[in-house]
Design a protein around this motif. Structure first.
Motif, PDB file in Angstrom:
ATOM      1  N   GLY A  74       0.818  -1.221   0.000  1.00  0.00           N
ATOM      2  CA  GLY A  74       0.000   0.000   0.000  1.00  0.00           C
ATOM      3  C   GLY A  74       0.842   1.257   0.000  1.00  0.00           C
ATOM      4  N   VAL A 104       3.496   2.698  -4.943  1.00  0.00           N
ATOM      5  CA  VAL A 104       3.185   3.881  -5.768  1.00  0.00           C
ATOM      6  C   VAL A 104       4.397   4.268  -6.617  1.00  0.00           C
ATOM      7  CG1 VAL A 104       2.578   6.314  -5.686  1.00  0.00           C
ATOM      8  CG2 VAL A 104       1.532   4.749  -4.106  1.00  0.00           C
ATOM      9  N   PHE A 125       5.310   1.575  -9.128  1.00  0.00           N
ATOM     10  CA  PHE A 125       4.549   1.632 -10.399  1.00  0.00           C
ATOM     11  C   PHE A 125       5.032   2.801 -11.251  1.00  0.00           C
ATOM     12  CE2 PHE A 125       0.739  -0.185  -7.903  1.00  0.00           C
ATOM     13  CZ  PHE A 125       1.200  -1.473  -8.094  1.00  0.00           C
ATOM     14  N   LEU A 126       5.321   3.902 -10.582  1.00  0.00           N
ATOM     15  CA  LEU A 126       5.669   5.130 -11.298  1.00  0.00           C
ATOM     16  C   LEU A 126       7.063   5.044 -11.910  1.00  0.00           C
ATOM     17  CD1 LEU A 126       4.317   7.906 -11.740  1.00  0.00           C
ATOM     18  CD2 LEU A 126       5.548   8.737  -9.744  1.00  0.00           C
ATOM     19  N   THR A 167       8.050   5.208 -15.551  1.00  0.00           N
ATOM     20  CA  THR A 167       7.867   6.422 -16.383  1.00  0.00           C
ATOM     21  C   THR A 167       9.048   7.393 -16.251  1.00  0.00           C
ATOM     22  OG1 THR A 167       6.790   7.716 -14.638  1.00  0.00           O
ATOM     23  CG2 THR A 167       5.373   6.284 -15.952  1.00  0.00           C
ATOM     24  N   LEU A 190      13.969  17.252  -8.657  1.00  0.00           N
ATOM     25  CA  LEU A 190      13.088  16.165  -9.130  1.00  0.00           C
ATOM     26  C   LEU A 190      13.902  14.900  -9.416  1.00  0.00           C
ATOM     27  CD1 LEU A 190      10.025  15.948  -9.806  1.00  0.00           C
ATOM     28  CD2 LEU A 190      10.665  16.235 -12.201  1.00  0.00           C
ATOM     29  N   ASN A 241      14.798  13.140  -6.325  1.00  0.00           N
ATOM     30  CA  ASN A 241      13.643  12.375  -5.830  1.00  0.00           C
ATOM     31  C   ASN A 241      13.416  11.112  -6.650  1.00  0.00           C
ATOM     32  OD1 ASN A 241      13.055  14.048  -3.733  1.00  0.00           O
ATOM     33  ND2 ASN A 241      11.560  15.293  -4.846  1.00  0.00           N
ATOM     34  N   PHE A 257      -5.470  -1.219   3.449  1.00  0.00           N
ATOM     35  CA  PHE A 257      -4.806  -0.025   2.899  1.00  0.00           C
ATOM     36  C   PHE A 257      -5.448   1.227   3.478  1.00  0.00           C
ATOM     37  CE2 PHE A 257      -4.380  -2.539  -1.327  1.00  0.00           C
ATOM     38  CZ  PHE A 257      -3.254  -3.192  -0.851  1.00  0.00           C
ATOM     39  N   ASP A 263      -3.370   5.966   0.495  1.00  0.00           N
ATOM     40  CA  ASP A 263      -2.503   5.098  -0.320  1.00  0.00           C
ATOM     41  C   ASP A 263      -3.238   4.637  -1.571  1.00  0.00           C
ATOM     42  OD1 ASP A 263      -0.274   5.208   1.353  1.00  0.00           O
ATOM     43  OD2 ASP A 263      -1.086   3.630   2.656  1.00  0.00           O
ATOM     44  N   MET A 284      -3.206   7.478  -4.039  1.00  0.00           N
ATOM     45  CA  MET A 284      -1.913   7.645  -4.705  1.00  0.00           C
ATOM     46  C   MET A 284      -1.677   6.534  -5.734  1.00  0.00           C
ATOM     47  SD  MET A 284       0.110   8.846  -1.268  1.00  0.00           S
ATOM     48  CE  MET A 284       1.795   8.912  -1.829  1.00  0.00           C
ATOM     49  N   MET A 285      -1.983   5.261  -5.308  1.00  0.00           N
ATOM     50  CA  MET A 285      -1.781   4.133  -6.247  1.00  0.00           C
ATOM     51  C   MET A 285      -2.694   4.294  -7.464  1.00  0.00           C
ATOM     52  SD  MET A 285      -1.316   0.609  -4.078  1.00  0.00           S
ATOM     53  CE  MET A 285      -2.544   0.847  -2.836  1.00  0.00           C
ATOM     54  N   VAL A 307      -1.433   6.970  -9.980  1.00  0.00           N
ATOM     55  CA  VAL A 307      -0.281   6.510 -10.765  1.00  0.00           C
ATOM     56  C   VAL A 307      -0.726   5.473 -11.800  1.00  0.00           C
ATOM     57  CG1 VAL A 307       1.876   5.219 -10.622  1.00  0.00           C
ATOM     58  CG2 VAL A 307       1.402   7.041  -8.988  1.00  0.00           C
ATOM     59  N   LEU A 308      -1.577   4.536 -11.370  1.00  0.00           N
ATOM     60  CA  LEU A 308      -2.019   3.496 -12.320  1.00  0.00           C
ATOM     61  C   LEU A 308      -2.865   4.097 -13.444  1.00  0.00           C
ATOM     62  CD1 LEU A 308      -2.875   0.584  -9.837  1.00  0.00           C
ATOM     63  CD2 LEU A 308      -1.027   0.628 -11.533  1.00  0.00           C
ATOM     64  N   PHE A 360      -2.544   7.088 -14.593  1.00  0.00           N
ATOM     65  CA  PHE A 360      -1.618   7.822 -15.447  1.00  0.00           C
ATOM     66  C   PHE A 360      -0.845   6.902 -16.385  1.00  0.00           C
ATOM     67  CE2 PHE A 360       2.843   9.359 -15.785  1.00  0.00           C
ATOM     68  CZ  PHE A 360       2.611  10.318 -16.767  1.00  0.00           C
ATOM     69  N   ILE A 361      -0.238   5.839 -15.795  1.00  0.00           N
ATOM     70  CA  ILE A 361       0.585   4.989 -16.662  1.00  0.00           C
ATOM     71  C   ILE A 361      -0.262   4.186 -17.645  1.00  0.00           C
ATOM     72  CG2 ILE A 361       2.552   4.858 -15.079  1.00  0.00           C
ATOM     73  CD1 ILE A 361       1.667   2.161 -14.188  1.00  0.00           C
ATOM     74  N   ARG A 406       1.291  13.763   3.959  1.00  0.00           N
ATOM     75  CA  ARG A 406       1.938  13.075   2.830  1.00  0.00           C
ATOM     76  C   ARG A 406       2.204  14.054   1.682  1.00  0.00           C
ATOM     77  NH1 ARG A 406       0.956   7.578   2.134  1.00  0.00           N
ATOM     78  NH2 ARG A 406       0.494   6.588   4.113  1.00  0.00           N
ATOM     79  N   PHE A 421       5.281  15.099  -5.333  1.00  0.00           N
ATOM     80  CA  PHE A 421       6.225  14.435  -6.249  1.00  0.00           C
ATOM     81  C   PHE A 421       5.460  13.704  -7.367  1.00  0.00           C
ATOM     82  CE2 PHE A 421       8.746  10.441  -7.072  1.00  0.00           C
ATOM     83  CZ  PHE A 421       9.741  11.043  -7.845  1.00  0.00           C
ATOM     84  N   LEU A 422       4.389  13.044  -6.989  1.00  0.00           N
ATOM     85  CA  LEU A 422       3.569  12.343  -7.992  1.00  0.00           C
ATOM     86  C   LEU A 422       2.935  13.350  -8.939  1.00  0.00           C
ATOM     87  CD1 LEU A 422       1.641   9.700  -5.783  1.00  0.00           C
ATOM     88  CD2 LEU A 422       3.828   9.436  -6.953  1.00  0.00           C
TER      89      LEU A 422
END
Lengths: 660, 167
Positions: free
Chosen positions: A290, A294, A297-298, A301, A371, A374, B27, B31, B34-35, B38-39, B41-42, B67, B73-74
């Protein structure tokens, strides 16, 4: 006397009519009755006792007829329980028929309507049949002696296993066979008479004498009371020890089950721990997934973004070595480093301001570098995360494997438990402890009685001495003394003779048992029966400790020798009293504990059984009736039965089976 | 500095999915947010909230704020990657734009990520729901392995990293 036939009607679990014939063949003298534990072997054995003597040594002896049959009796209807035994004695056929009729009265209660024991005798030559007196059976087969022809499994075991019960049995055997109980009774009454006479002494100080006599009377009563208490406690102790022995037997025979049950607890605890570890590991895995997946997965990219940034020239627009402060200084001075005047040149000022935006602190490159840091940090963490996850995954799988292993262990263990039959053993443990405590307190009570008796006897002697001292010599006292002396002499003479006779029979029992035991064990053994009926077994060198198997062999040897002495005794008694030298035959009914015999002894012991007496009626558990036992009795079995339990009606029936 | 002035409230079917995954796997909603972003997006999957159900999933403002660095950052990665081809300088402005309590404007980068999060929750839900209880861990392992193969993550080991850092 030998048995020919037994008929039962509604006797305990033998509902309806059941008939069993016993082999009277001289060579095939064994009748075998096979049934599982609880099938009714003991009931059949007790049917002999009830029919002949009206005694039943079973739980709830009053329930001779089952509750099921009782419940079906309508108002005014009757039902009968009956056992009849046909036996042969000196060419005459006797029938003993015992029955009780029950009726349901108008109030709906069950009551006994009629009860009787009828003996008939028929002459085998003339065929004439007539009723005879109940005393007839006592002459043929006295109830005191019947006990040596009817052996149940428990008693066989007690003979050697429980010294106290065994000793009493052996001592009773010797005393009963000699008729010593009658003589002991005579001794008792003579002692009483002697004491009565002693109260007739006269004295000068007559008040003291009468006081002493009064005291002695009281002491006598107290001694008798304590002796009765002691006997009562000893009998209770025997019962408690029997119960303890049974419970111990159950615990011993269930030692395997106990071990399996302990394993069940151990495995369950282990399983609980593994399952809890699995849940904890799963929670850790989910939590990690959890929070950490993140950027994982990222991560794929990042290279794409880096490529795009590179193409955009965003990071290349700054001039190396120049910072925003330098541009600010140029703008403030109004003159470029190239000498160009900026005051009237807005295009140049705009150009410089644009350039400043690419430089720190407004720099894109700074932001992009941040960036990048990071992104690299995320990539590092992703690698660690993946490795960490794989480690957790392996640990998780190890736990799953452990769970599988313990699931199999639990299943296997449960199968083994089911095979032996699961049951709660804790109650037996509790019962054993309770019995042990009761036995200890009973022993204490017996000890206390003995002490009390000793003290009373000492006081008795003191008083008697005092009485002698104060008794004056006179005609009256001389006459009293004469009567007392006669009593004493009679008692002493009787004691001496009885001791001598008892010793003879004990020696006979010793010799016969030794002989049989040696045959059964195939080695020279001698049994030594001590005065108190403790016994030891010795081989040619020294006293030996008996193995469990040898103990059972010894009990067979005792049974064989007791029956042999009983036969001799009865024959001699008849010869002496009736003046007939009979060729009567004798029977032995026994529930034989074959399973407890070592395999090495089973053949020997079993093959000797048919030789113990003229007719053998043998009960055996199904599981004990194995090839060795059957082979050893080959050619000696006349009749054979199975006790079958009908599952649907819970009734019992006897089925004759083919003799091999 | 990224400032969250309010909770993020997800409604309808999407909220049901948030709640289900939270209950099933333990979870935190943040979280899942955020997951999902990202999912989405990709996989280039955006969506909007629906009102098919009364269920809501509420991500508290203080949790989001705690957070904020990670979330920002994401946002930055997603916004830059999406916008840099169009106008690089604008993309930088959008990616690194900040707000504050005094200036509580809704940022483009957040709106963009929220759209992806709405699309991505369906992907995350498909990945994790309808998995037997005993297979949940194996399923997660499969997901991670697939991403591992797709990315260049496997090129570096922990030992490589430690060496690089001189440890």
């Amino acid at each position: 006397m030998i048995f020919r036939k037994m008929k039962l009607h509604n006797f305990r679990q033998f509902k309806g009519d059941t008939e069993i014939s016993f082999s009277t063949d001289k060579s095939k003298n064994v009748t075998v009755i096979i049934g599982n534990n609880g099938a009714g072997k003991t009931t059949l054995l007790q049917a002999f006792n009830w029919c002949l003597y009206g005694q039943v040594k079973l739980e709830h002896p009053e329930e001779l007829i089952t509750k099921e049959i009782i419940s079906k009796i309508g108002i005014g209807e009757k039902e009968r329980v009956e056992v009849s035994l046909e036996f042969e004695h000196l060419n005459k056929i006797y029938t003993c028929r015992s029955f009780i009729d029950y009726i349901r009265n108008s109030n709906g209660n069950i009551q006994k309507l009629d009860e009787d024991r009828i003996f008939t005798i028929s002459d085998s030559e003339t065929g004439e049949t007539r009723k005879t007196t109940q005393n007839a059976i006592r002459e043929i087969f006295p109830s005191d002696l019947s006990t040596y022809f009817l052996f149940d499994g428990e008693r066989m075991q007690d003979l050697v296993d429980n010294q106290r019960i065994g000793k009493k049995d052996l001592s009773n055997a010797v005393k009963n066979l000699l008729g010593l109980d009658v003589l002991e009774n005579a001794k008792y009454h003579l002692s009483k008479a002697k004491k009565e006479f002693e109260t007739e002494f006269v004295s000068d100080s007559s008040s003291r004498l009468s006081q002493i006599n009064e005291e002695l009377k009281l002491i006598d009563e107290r001694i008798e009371e304590e002796s009765l208490n002691k006997e009562k406690y000893e009998n209770e102790l025997i019962e408690l020890e029997k119960k303890q022995s049974k419970v111990n037997e159950i615990l011993k025979s269930n030692a395997g089950l106990k071990e399996l049950q302990n394993k069940r607890i151990e495995y369950a605890k282990m399983m609980e721990r593994i399952e809890s570890d699995i849940e904890r590991k799963k929670t850790d895995i989910f939590k990690t997934f959890g929070t950490a997946s993140v950027s994982y997965f990222l991560g794929s990219t990042f290279d794409i973004l880096r490529e795009k940034i590179k193409k955009s020239d965003l990071s290349d627009k700054a001039i190396e070595g120049i910072n925003a402060n330098a541009i600010n200084h140029i703008l403030k001075s109004g003159e470029c480093i190239c000498g160009c005047n900026l005051n009237n040149n807005p295009t140049a000022i705009a150009k410089l301001e644009k350039l400043r935006s690419y430089l720190p602190p407004e720099s894109y490159s700074i932001l992009l570098k941040g960036l990048e840091v990071n992104m690299n940090h995320a990539i590092d963490n992703n690698s660690k995360y993946y490795e960490n996850f794989n480690r957790m995954y392996d640990e998780y799988n190890n736990l799953i494997n452990q769970k599988d292993i313990y699931t199999n262990k639990i299943n296997d263990n449960e199968k083994l438990i089911a095979d032996v039959g699961d049951r709660d053993l804790s109650k037996y443990n509790d019962e054993y402890i309770q019995l042990r405590n009761l036995i200890a307190s009973k022993n204490q009570a017996i000890g206390s009685c003995k002490n009390q008796i000793d003290v009373l006897k000492q006081t008795q002697r003191n008083r008697e001495d005092e009485r002698s001292r104060i008794t004056v010599s006179s005609n009256i006292n001389d006459a009293v003394q004469f009567k007392v002396d006669i009593c004493e002499k009679l008692i002493n003479e009787m004691t001496t003779r009885l001791n001598k006779k008892e010793k003879e029979v004990k020696n006979d029992l010793q010799d016969k048992t030794s002989e049989l035991l040696s045959k059964m064990l195939n080695s020279d053994k001698t049994i030594f029966i001590e005065d108190d009926y403790n016994f030891n077994v010795a081989d040619e060198y020294k006293t030996t400790t008996l193995s469990e198997g040898e103990k059972i062999v010894t009990s067979f040897a005792f049974v064989g020798s007791i029956i042999s002495i009983a036969k001799e005794f009865i024959s001699k008694e008849k010869n002496d009293s009736l003046g007939i030298s009979d060729d009567d035959r004798f029977t032995l009914v026994m529930d034989a504990p074959f399973a407890k015999l070592d395999l090495s002894h089973r053949q020997n012991v079993t093959s000797l059984i048919p030789t113990l007496t003229d007719q053998i009626i043998l009960f055996s558990a199904d599981s004990q009736w194995d090839g060795v036992v059957e082979d050893a009795l080959k050619g000696r079995i006349g009749l054979m039965y199975n006790i079958d339990k009908n599952g649907t009606t819970s009734s019992i029936s006897l089925v004759e089976r083919e003799v091999q | 500095m990224l400032t969250f002035q309010t909770d993020i409230v997800i409604k309808g079917k999407k909220a049901e999915k948030y709640q289900e995954l939270s209950n099933k796997y333990g979870f935190l909603l943040v979280d899942i947010y955020m997951m999902s972003g990202v999912l989405g997006f990709i996989n280039n999957q955006k969506d909007v909230a629906d009102n098919d159900s009364n269920i809501t999933a509420n991500i508290p403002r203080n949790v989001l704020q705690s957070r904020s660095d990670k979330i920002d950052f994401l946002y930055q990665i997603v916004t830059l990657t999406e916008e840099i081809d169009v106008d690089a300088e604008n993309a930088m402005k959008l990616a690194f734009e900040e707000n504050s309590i005094a200036n509580p404007k809704k940022l483009y980068k957040r709106e963009l990520f929220d759209d992806y999060a709405m699309g991505g929750i369906d992907i995350l839900y498909d990945m994790l729901s309808d998995v037997e209880f005993d297979k949940q861990v194996d399923n997660i392992k499969d997901i991670l392995d697939k991403f591992f193969e797709k990315s260049n993550l496997g090129q570096k080991t922990v030992n490589d990293i430690l060496e690089e850092e001189g440890l």
